[in-house]
Enzyme design. Structure first.
Site, mmCIF file in Angstrom:
data_model
loop_
_atom_site.group_PDB
_atom_site.id
_atom_site.type_symbol
_atom_site.label_atom_id
_atom_site.label_comp_id
_atom_site.label_asym_id
_atom_site.label_seq_id
_atom_site.Cartn_x
_atom_site.Cartn_y
_atom_site.Cartn_z
ATOM 1 N N ASP A 223 29.307 41.453 66.542
ATOM 2 C CA ASP A 223 29.008 41.715 65.114
ATOM 3 C C ASP A 223 30.072 42.958 64.639
ATOM 4 O O ASP A 223 30.849 43.304 65.507
ATOM 5 C CB ASP A 223 27.558 42.699 64.936
ATOM 6 C CG ASP A 223 27.277 42.645 63.438
ATOM 7 O OD1 ASP A 223 27.832 42.657 62.723
ATOM 8 O OD2 ASP A 223 26.159 43.143 63.261
HETATM 9 C C1 BGC Z 1 26.147 42.913 59.679
HETATM 10 C C2 BGC Z 1 26.576 41.315 60.148
HETATM 11 C C3 BGC Z 1 27.545 40.812 59.346
HETATM 12 C C4 BGC Z 1 28.900 41.471 59.366
HETATM 13 C C5 BGC Z 1 29.933 41.000 58.754
HETATM 14 C C6 BGC Z 1 27.589 43.303 60.060
HETATM 15 O O1 BGC Z 1 27.752 44.731 59.327
HETATM 16 O O2 BGC Z 1 25.409 43.405 60.543
HETATM 17 O O3 BGC Z 1 25.290 40.672 59.824
HETATM 18 O O4 BGC Z 1 27.656 39.424 59.402
HETATM 19 O O5 BGC Z 1 28.763 42.973 59.181
HETATM 20 O O6 BGC Z 1 30.046 41.328 57.378
#
Ligand code: BGC
Length: 738
Positions: A223
């Protein structure tokens, strides 16, 4: 990989920027564009952010997962996956970051709008359909957030303390279903720690479970910002760190390989997966999207996502000739999605006010303002006047955008106080009021519930939600959504209440496997509406449930007994025997959505795997069927069972006995059980059943240390040898069955 230097390899396992992997021209490795997800393509052209702040190109905004899950319709979700795949391709996006299949452990999780359900089977089936759809278009999915990311509070540091059985039965199965069934191109590890170990550095999770047990062949991506220590993360199985570039990560990897603390083949494996992903994604950017068809699909999906909770006196569907009072700012300014990284820039925006106005005569009053500084009193007075003049009132209320978001959790389930007042006063002015709710996470329907004859849970419905609401309210489309999560009477009734969101950086999953309806049903805690509930404009009956002797197939007849065509979600639950282990009263093990004309009947068939009757056994570290009487139940919800049938299953082969086995295991064993029972019967003074019960939990070796006992069981070694002999055991089992 002779064509790449160590430095190039280390750079490849970290992203190039916010939304792209690194490309290396000389080695023929193109960059891969990845973007959120999940309910639309959030492609940012300029600088990126993961918080929904910056702008993104217009894309169809489908209903977010909370709505979509209520459709209980994998075929529909798959079609949305296909559409998302087409839009991604058109924009040159190789991987769309979704679906999120985390379990809704608490209704307070700020990101529940992005997750499907409190139930792992429903989450897994819908997640799988989404992945099947998008990947059929040659665009990869990123199954997230792996794993046990069930709250936003301290999401980057909190450790979810979860016991093994709960992990296996509740928090992992949706991921397992998607991985084993669909092989998503990528899996995204979560921010949090699991029992103390960061997901990004969790070898057990990312390698032993995901790859070795489930056979995952794709790439594991972090993530955004989940990596704290790049080298241990790589060793644990985290192939790609996002976002990039992180110069220090690449440098640490180079140093670790040179210093001999990281095996070169670990890096090579990760590099090979980044290359494989780049190869798979190389052909995106070639097809055009059909945006009006996608808007129509978003409208169809939104209509299926609504749940008709209550419809006293058949107030709905509405008749187009009536004068309709439309009250509530949401009817004019719809909230179509949640806040944060998933926020899509819609191609169009339908409002309920316009859609209803095109069907019936409408008078509108906003009823409240999203601006907290505005005095609610005059708005309520105006709304009450409109309600008085109308034949029927459609009252749109819900959670304002700031009330739920990625990044923080809610602290209560209430609607804004001014909206509560508005509901009470409008219903008092016009009893023919339909409340239409806009919310990503569950809201409390108390204390106004009983005074409102009709309630529609419309969740967040995406860009075509406004038209879809009109479709359902006026009966152009029958409501067919079912709750994918329970609506409790009180927040305190939720099983995670005492342990959410934890203390500091620790959250204890004290309720174990008893999440959502698994708890409410087992403990008989009343809820406002149970998991699986949802009304239609017709009625259905169930009969002739047949279940095969081994429980692997079940069929039931469903008949539309009402006046209109409608769709029913046939829900199959299994209720397991309670011997020895703690089990929920029932668990969803299958579901099927069917469409029936008035009077029409259909036979619905289910195929069940042995997992439907199993629990996770922490001793053998595997799935075990406890012997005994199970019930296969067909329900309209987790609380309303229409028909059921018993299934008798025998326990698997008896365990191997050793001197450390408990006396109870000797007693349960087909060879030693009868012998010991007879021996105990011969013990003088006392009731033999009582005696055995007293010593049942003792390991045999310890029992034998008591004076006198050793003598009676001198031959225990012989007994063990006999018990573990397959021929003797087989004969004894046969005799026992007869
Ligand atoms: C989120 C993810 C997301 C990623 C990219 C993170 O803060 O938890 O779900 O895909 O950012 O935006």
């Amino acid at each position: 990989m002779p064509d790449l230097t160590l430095e190039q390899k280390a750079a490849l396992v970290v992203g190039a920027n916010f939304w792209s992997t690194l490309g290396i021209d000389s080695a023929g490795i193109p960059p891969v564009v990845v973007t959120d997800g999940p309910h639309g393509v959030r492609l940012q052209r300029g600088s990126g952010d993961a918080l929904g702040i910056g702008d993104s190109v217009p894309a169809t905004c489908f209903p977010p997962a909370a709505g979509l899950a209520s459709s209980w319709n994998p075929a529909l979700v798959e079609r949305i996956g296909v559409a998302l795949g087409d839009e991604s391709r058109a924009e040159g996006v190789g991987v769309l970051l979704g679906p999120g299949v985390n379990i809704k452990r608490s209704p307070l999780c700020g990101r529940n709008f992005e997750y499907f359900s409190e139930d792992p089977l429903l989450s897994g089936e819908l997640g799988a359909a989404w992945v099947r759809g998008i990947q059929s278009r040659g665009v990869g999915a990123s199954l997230k957030h792996f794993a046990v990311n069930n709250q936003e509070t301290n999401r980057m540091t909190v450790s979810a303390e979860v016991d093994e059985r709960t992990l296996r039965e509740i928090y992992l199965p949706a991921f397992e279903r998607v991985v084993t069934g669909e092989q998503p191109w990528t899996v995204m590890c979560s921010y949090n720690r699991i029992n103390g170990v960061a997901a990004s550095e969790n070898h057990w999770l990312l390698t032993e479970v995901l790859r070795d047990e489930w056979g995952f062949r794709g790439l594991v991506v972090s993530d955004w910002g989940a990596v704290e220590h790049r080298v241990p993360a790589l060793a644990a199985g985290l192939d790609l760190e996002m976002p990039g570039p992180q110069g220090e990560s690449a440098a640490a990897v180079v140093a670790a390989v040179r210093g001999g603390t990281l095996a070169p083949d670990v890096l090579d494996a990760a590099v090979a997966r980044v290359r494989a992903l780049a190869d798979r994604a190389a052909h995106v950017g070639s097809q055009s999207q059909a945006s009006s068809a996608h808007h129509a699909l978003a409208r169809e999906a939104a209509a299926e996502s609504m749940v008709l909770l209550r419809n006293e006196g058949g107030l709905l569907p509405l008749d187009t000739a009536q004068a309709v009072g439309v009250i509530g700012e949401f009817a004019r300014s719809p909230r179509i999605q949640g806040a944060g990284s998933s926020q899509v820039n819609p191609t169009r925006l339908d409002t309920a006010l316009e859609a209803i106005g095109s069907i019936a005569p409408v008078e509108f009053a906003p009823g409240y303002s999203f601006d907290k500084r505005v005095d609610p009193a005059p708005l309520i007075a105006e709304a009450v006047a409109v309600a008085r003049r109308s034949e029927v009132v459609l009252l749109f209320v819900g959670l304002p955008a700031g009330d739920e978001s990625e990044g923080y959790d809610r602290t209560h389930l209430e609607l804004p106080a001014a909206q509560g007042r508005l509901i009470r006063e409008v219903v008092a002015a016009n009893a023919r009021t339909v409340v239409v709710l806009t919310n990503g996470g569950v809201v409390s329907l108390e204390p106004w519930h009983d005074s409102v004859p009709a309630i529609v849970e419309a969740w967040l419905l995406g860009q075509a939600g406004g038209s879809a609401v009109a479709d359902v309210l006026f009966g152009r489309v029958g409501p067919s959504g079912r709750l994918a999560e329970s609506i409790p009477l009180r927040l305190q009734d939720n099983p995670s209440y005492l342990n959410f969101p934890g203390e500091g950086d620790t959250v204890r999953y004290g309720e174990g496997i008893f999440v959502g309806y698994r708890y409410y049903e087992t403990v008989d805690v009343p809820v406002r509406y149970p998991f699986g509930h949802g009304l239609t404009y017709t009625t259905f009956s169930y009969d002739s449930l047949d279940v095969s002797r081994d429980g692997r197939t079940a069929s039931v007849t469903v008949t539309n007994t009402g006046p209109r065509a409608g769709r029913e979600v046939v829900q199959l639950y299994v209720s397991a025997p309670t011997g020895g282990i703690s089990v929920p009263r029932r668990e969803l093990r299958g579901f099927e959505k069917v469409s029936l004309e008035p009077g029409e009947a259909i036979r619905v068939h289910f195929e069940l795997e042995s997992r439907a009757y199993s629990h996770w056994d922490v001793v053998t570290k595997g799935w075990v069927v406890a012997g005994g009487q199970y019930l296969v139940e067909i329900g309209r919800s987790a609380h309303d069972i229409a028909v059921s049938a018993p299934v008798s299953l025998s326990a698997p082969r008896s365990p191997r006995l050793t001197l450390d086995s408990r006396v109870s295991e000797f007693l349960d064993h087909p060879v030693t059980g009868p012998i010991l029972a007879r021996a105990a019967g011969g013990v003088e003074g006392g009731d033999s059943a009582n005696l055995l019960e007293m010593v049942a939990s003792m390991p045999m070796r310890r029992l034998m240390r008591f004076p006198g006992v050793g003598d009676s069981f001198k031959r225990v070694g012989v007994l063990i040898a006999l018990a573990n002999n397959p021929v003797v055991r087989g004969l004894a089992s046969l005799l026992r069955r007869r």
